[in-house]
Design an enzyme around this catalytic site. Structure first.
Site, PDB file in Angstrom:
ATOM      1  N   GLU A   2     -26.272   0.572 -60.770  1.00  0.00           N
ATOM      2  CA  GLU A   2     -25.779  -0.529 -59.931  1.00  0.00           C
ATOM      3  C   GLU A   2     -25.683  -0.111 -58.465  1.00  0.00           C
ATOM      4  OE1 GLU A   2     -25.759  -3.522 -60.705  1.00  0.00           O
ATOM      5  OE2 GLU A   2     -25.929  -3.385 -62.866  1.00  0.00           O
ATOM      6  N   TYR A  13     -18.515  -5.997 -56.049  1.00  0.00           N
ATOM      7  CA  TYR A  13     -19.682  -6.168 -56.921  1.00  0.00           C
ATOM      8  C   TYR A  13     -19.801  -5.008 -57.916  1.00  0.00           C
ATOM      9  CZ  TYR A  13     -24.291  -5.923 -58.765  1.00  0.00           C
ATOM     10  OH  TYR A  13     -25.319  -5.802 -59.657  1.00  0.00           O
ATOM     11  N   ASP A  48     -23.638 -10.739 -56.547  1.00  0.00           N
ATOM     12  CA  ASP A  48     -24.444 -10.227 -55.435  1.00  0.00           C
ATOM     13  C   ASP A  48     -25.285 -11.376 -54.866  1.00  0.00           C
ATOM     14  OD1 ASP A  48     -26.446 -10.651 -57.276  1.00  0.00           O
ATOM     15  OD2 ASP A  48     -27.177  -8.585 -57.299  1.00  0.00           O
TER      16      ASP A  48
HETATM   17  N1  ADE Z   1     -29.576  -6.028 -59.924  1.00  0.00           N
HETATM   18  C1  ADE Z   1     -28.436  -5.330 -59.865  1.00  0.00           C
HETATM   19  N2  ADE Z   1     -28.037  -4.959 -61.087  1.00  0.00           N
HETATM   20  C2  ADE Z   1     -28.954  -5.427 -61.942  1.00  0.00           C
HETATM   21  C3  ADE Z   1     -29.109  -5.357 -63.347  1.00  0.00           C
HETATM   22  N3  ADE Z   1     -28.198  -4.739 -64.103  1.00  0.00           N
HETATM   23  N4  ADE Z   1     -30.163  -5.962 -63.886  1.00  0.00           N
HETATM   24  C4  ADE Z   1     -31.058  -6.588 -63.093  1.00  0.00           C
HETATM   25  N5  ADE Z   1     -30.984  -6.687 -61.791  1.00  0.00           N
HETATM   26  C5  ADE Z   1     -29.946  -6.101 -61.207  1.00  0.00           C
END
Ligand code: ADE
Length: 364
Positions: free
Chosen positions: A34, A117, A135
């Site tokens: 993340e 987030y 996000d």
């Molecule tokens: N963008 C941020 N985290 C994500 C996730 N777990 N899966 C797909 N896109 C992402």
């Protein structure tokens, strides 16, 4: 309301991508993914993620990693403070939580580099806690679903949408619901141009689609214009038996802190001014041979760099002044982290060093 969640989860179950941080889910793996995925697309993150996990498979390994190695693992991903905060947080997790990430939104949120987030994403994806993770992708998806033309860059809009998402999040699958929203944003409800509405699980519910407004949403107020700074890159190369490129270390605070770069001079300088500026920095013994390099631009969040460059040569005996090193090709590749802003110049240096090594080998 329930239909929103059930249609989305059903679509997610059928269509989600198989990604390394999904197939083998631990709190550490989710957290690192993340953090990498903030500001960076999945496709760009994947090779970095796999390498990072091979080299630093545990919180303990991350906590103990030498900073230069960490910078090198992050090289090219940008926003390097993410890596430094990740390590600071890992050290806290080792010291205060016995190496296990805490299963609490508030405790996660208190770690360095963990904002709303990331705390919400780790709490829900890794621990199944009922938190949201909102996000830019999620804001886009949500604005379109509700044909909501509020400015998503305003914190109050984000708070309101987060509360709406919280209200429809199913208690049994909070993490999947959050990840499904992100996945919908990544695969169907695309930014810039036409989203793939005919494939969307919400195509009968989506108010933006009904109104034909999907391309106009989300609304984002235009950014303040970025400040432009001009620089001259002095790519100083050493020839002879030990070909190398002169690099300087950036200051330990501020933009791209502590990373390495070719000599960077303020302003757009002609060749005599470049020689003067280099002499003032204690760089002597340059030959008079030089060639101009292409211009390059690099855009940061609040700044934009406009660069011109000169390639210069020095002889074998030339030494690096304080704060600088002569990096051989292999060190450039494996040891010194050079930010992407210098990609074109670095590539130029690597090509010339490679040619220089070859000439030297042929001579021997
Ligand atoms: N963008 C941020 N985290 C994500 C996730 N777990 N899966 C797909 N896109 C992402």
């Amino acid at each position: 309301m329930q239909e929103i969640a059930s249609l989305l989860l059903h679509w997610f179950d059928e269509n989600k991508r198989s990604l390394p941080f999904r197939t083998h889910k631990t709190p550490y793996r989710v957290w690192v993914s993340e953090v990498m995925l903030q500001q960076t697309r999945v496709a760009a993150v994947l090779p970095y993620y796999e390498r990072f996990m091979r080299q630093l498979p545990t919180v303990q390994a991350l906590a103990a990693c030498p900073p230069e190695k960490l910078e090198k693992l992050w090289e090219g991903l940008g926003y390097y403070s993410r890596a430094r905060n990740l390590q600071k947080a890992a050290q806290i997790v080792v010291q205060q939580y016995d190496g296990e990430l805490p299963a609490s939104y508030e405790a996660l949120r208190a770690l360095p580099g963990v904002g709303d987030y990331t705390a919400g994403a780790v709490a829900s994806l890794a621990f199944g806690l009922p938190c949201v993770a909102v996000d830019g992708n999620v804001l886009r998806v949500w604005s379109r679903l509700h044909a909501d033309d509020s400015n998503v860059l305003v914190p109050a809009t984000k708070r309101r949408m987060a509360a709406q998402i919280q209200a429809v999040q199913p208690a049994q699958r909070p993490g999947d619901f959050n990840e499904a929203l992100m996945e919908l944003g990544a695969l169907i409800c695309l930014p810039n141009g036409e989203p793939l509405c005919t494939q969307c699980p919400w195509h009968t519910l989506c108010l933006a689609r009904k109104a034909g407004k999907q391309a106009q949403l989300p609304v984002k107020t235009p950014r303040r214009s970025r400040k432009a700074l001009s620089y001259t890159v002095a790519l100083v190369l050493r020839r002879g038996p030990h070909p190398a490129c002169l690099l300087e270390k950036r200051p330990s605070t501020g933009l791209l802190a502590g990373l390495w770069q070719p000599i960077l001079l303020e302003g757009e300088l002609d060749l005599p001014a470049v020689y003067n500026a280099l002499a003032a920095r204690g760089i002597h013994g340059l030959s008079r041979e030089a060639h101009p390099l292409d211009t390059a631009r690099h855009v940061f969040t609040h700044l934009e760099w406009h660069m011109t460059g000169w390639c210069l040569w020095c002889e074998d005996g030339c030494s690096a002044p304080d704060g600088c090193v002569f990096a051989a090709l292999e060190q450039l590749e494996t040891q010194y982290a050079v930010p992407n802003a210098f990609k074109a110049y670095r590539q130029h240096a690597e090509n010339l060093l490679f040619a220089s090594c070859k000439t030297e080998a042929d001579r021997l």
